[in-house]
Design an enzyme around this catalytic site. Structure first.
Site, PDB file in Angstrom:
ATOM      1  CD  GLU A  25      -3.005   1.121   2.496  1.00  0.00           C
ATOM      2  OE1 GLU A  25      -2.769   0.131   3.242  1.00  0.00           O
ATOM      3  OE2 GLU A  25      -3.949   1.810   2.538  1.00  0.00           O
ATOM      4  CG  ASN A 172      -9.440  -1.548   1.532  1.00  0.00           C
ATOM      5  OD1 ASN A 172      -8.972  -2.756   1.591  1.00  0.00           O
ATOM      6  ND2 ASN A 172      -9.238  -0.594   2.346  1.00  0.00           N
ATOM      7  CD  GLU A 173     -10.036  -2.772   6.182  1.00  0.00           C
ATOM      8  OE1 GLU A 173     -10.167  -1.629   6.832  1.00  0.00           O
ATOM      9  OE2 GLU A 173      -9.242  -3.902   6.542  1.00  0.00           O
ATOM     10  CE1 TYR A 239     -18.446 -10.809   0.740  1.00  0.00           C
ATOM     11  CE2 TYR A 239     -17.456 -12.299   2.146  1.00  0.00           C
ATOM     12  CZ  TYR A 239     -18.047 -11.130   1.927  1.00  0.00           C
ATOM     13  OH  TYR A 239     -18.620 -10.962   3.104  1.00  0.00           O
ATOM     14  CD  GLU A 295      -5.937  -4.645   4.114  1.00  0.00           C
ATOM     15  OE1 GLU A 295      -5.821  -4.380   5.332  1.00  0.00           O
ATOM     16  OE2 GLU A 295      -6.531  -3.814   3.027  1.00  0.00           O
ATOM     17  CD  GLN A 344       0.349  -2.348   3.771  1.00  0.00           C
ATOM     18  OE1 GLN A 344       1.113  -1.985   3.093  1.00  0.00           O
ATOM     19  NE2 GLN A 344      -0.760  -2.093   4.196  1.00  0.00           N
TER      20      GLN A 344
END
Ligand code: AHR
Length: 495
Positions: A25, A172-173, A239, A295, A344
């Site tokens: 990221e 994302n989220e 998913y 993640e 990450q």
């Protein structure tokens, strides 16, 4: 007594190499300093991308890398990151310390980085603050093989040929930093965005934002809405849930109890995988839609003296145990998990690599990825582990965690077996039983082990590295002794 029974005639499924994915990221020093130093840097680089990092990652074989976020994705506008670098706009990274984002590293640089390390690019689109048109045009820019304005722009940016990006995330989220949607509202947004995510002749793999942790209500409500309103919707292939097991103590300072506590919290991943897949099965029994964990990892307090928004943490043998036991869970559930991306890649959270200026080190977690790489593409074999437990105290209560964990896969006549011993001080003798008439005719192994706080530093970057380890693998049953606090990877020849 600890026994590991491996059924050679009971395949679970192929271990999708994408289970060994990473996540990178625009956060702290992951991209800038970690991957990208720029063409004019004194740090050796190829077109701005660090050579040392590429060489280290190639050994870990990340099959796929997810980018540009994370929370950053839903505030990222891809056109900012293409075209001549000197002319790219400077934006504020609102999620991660309000630092100025130079946009020097954009789509072309990311895909080039992926190709250099041998990974497939996985791009996450902006739903929270972006438009359907932006995402649709990003796909066209990357993939359209014909002569459109966006394809010409791509060619002018250095890639006349399509970048061929297969994996596309729709937000994302989105229950949090990606727009604070309810599952039903996100489902509506997902359908609208995904309708315009076209392959341009290429089969794409489109991924919906899934559950915060093991939130069965989010998953059920998302799929219920999807089915109720539009069950024929087919542009959904994956998913993705997120699960961080957090910390106990700090990254490098913890008691023996906290060592066990964090390993046990990592093991919760198995419950998540089983329960999330079961919730999906209620709507998708033939498993056309794959379960992803895009993640995951440990989340410690940052290294003292570093920017709290940069999430820069050290990484010890405890993180290696969490990584190894989690990958073993994914391997054992190869019929359920199609992709996973540790958070990450570099300098952020449970990183594989840490950098400081020109210095670079591979963390214990990075070595686990190297050691476990042979599982990729193997056939996961049913592996039953009967292990002793160890008792520890967390939250004022006595708890127990299994000492030994592992997984096994087969490629031709080679059995690949990974095992961990979580016991902080005691070695464990493991009896390995090969079921189905198989006989071992020899094997080699590598081990990562040490005192429980062992880690690599910029001054002593090779304090903890995998070492060759002798095993006597012979016949249908043999014993492997695991040193305390260890991760073992063994290649066993089957006669
Ligand atoms: O990995 C750090 C952050 O954790 C990501 O940006 C976000 O998706 C998650 O909450």
């Amino acid at each position: 007594m600890t026994k590991v029974s491996i059924s050679l005639n009971d395949p679970i499924g192929t271990i999708n190499p994408n289970i060994y994915g990473h996540f990178a990221e625009h956060l702290g020093w992951c991209i800038y300093g970690g991957v990208w130093v720029g063409e004019h840097s004194p740090i050796p680089n190829t077109g701005g991308i660090r050579n040392d990092v590429v060489a280290a990652l190639r050994k870990m074989k990340p099959a796929v890398i997810r980018w540009p976020g994370g929370c950053f994705a839903d505030d990222y506008h891809w056109q900012d990151g293409v075209g001549p670098r000197a002319q790219r706009p400077r934006r504020v990274n609102i999620h991660w310390g309000e630092v100025v984002e130079s946009n020097e590293f954009g789509t072309q640089e990311f895909v080039r980085f992926c190709r250099m390390v041998g990974a497939e690019p996985y791009i996450v689109g902006n739903v929270g603050s972006g438009t359907v048109r932006e995402l649709r045009e990003w796909v066209e820019y990357c993939n359209f093989p014909g002569d459109s304005t966006l394809a010409r722009q791509r060619a002018a940016d250095g890639s006349p040929e399509p970048l061929n990006v297969t994996y596309w995330g729709v937000g994302n989220e989105n229950w949090g930093c990606g727009g604070s949607f309810s599952p039903e509202d996100y489902c509506t947004e997902f359908r609208r965005f995904a309708t315009f995510v076209r392959g341009f002749g290429k089969q794409l793999y489109v991924i919906a934002c899934g559950s915060p942790g093991n939130d069965l209500e989010w998953t059920t409500r998302f799929f219920r809405k999807l089915r109720k309103d539009y069950w024929d919707f087919r542009n959904l292939h994956g998913y993705a849930a997120h699960y961080y097991c957090g910390t106990a103590g700090t990254a490098t300072e913890y008691t023996v109890d906290q060592w066990y506590e964090l390993i046990a919290r990592g093991l919760y991943m198995e419950e998540l995988v089983i329960q999330q897949r079961a919730a999906m099965d209620a709507y998708d029994p033939s498993r056309k839609i794959g379960l992803i964990v895009d993640e995951w990892g440990t989340w410690h307090p940052v290294e003292p003296g570093t920017n709290p928004a940069f999430l820069f943490q050290q990484n010890t043998l405890r993180d290696a145990l969490v990584a190894a036991t989690t990958l073993d869970i994914f391997n054992r559930h190869a019929d359920k998990v199609v992709m996973a991306n540790i958070a990450q890649t570099i300098n952020v959270l449970q990183a594989m690599i840490l950098t400081q200026g020109e210095k670079m080190l591979v963390t214990p977690t990075g070595y686990v990825y190297e050691m476990y790489a042979p599982h990729q593409g193997g056939t996961s074999l049913r592996t039953v582990i009967e292990s002793d437990t160890v008792t520890y105290t967390a939250g004022g209560k006595e708890q127990q965690v299994a000492t030994v964990s592992g997984s096994a896969s087969l490629k031709g006549k080679v059995l690949f077996l990974t095992l961990t011993n979580a016991h902080a001080t005691d070695a464990v003798e493991v009896t390995v039983d090969l079921l189905g008439g198989a006989q071992a005719t020899g094997g080699t192994a590598r081990i990562l082990s040490g005192e429980i706080h062992t880690h690599n530093t910029f001054d002593a970057p090779e304090t903890l590295t995998p070492c060759p380890y002798a095993i006597a693998a012979s016949g249908a049953s043999f014993i492997i002794t695991l040193p305390p606090a260890s991760v073992l990877a063994a290649e066993i020849a089957i006669g």
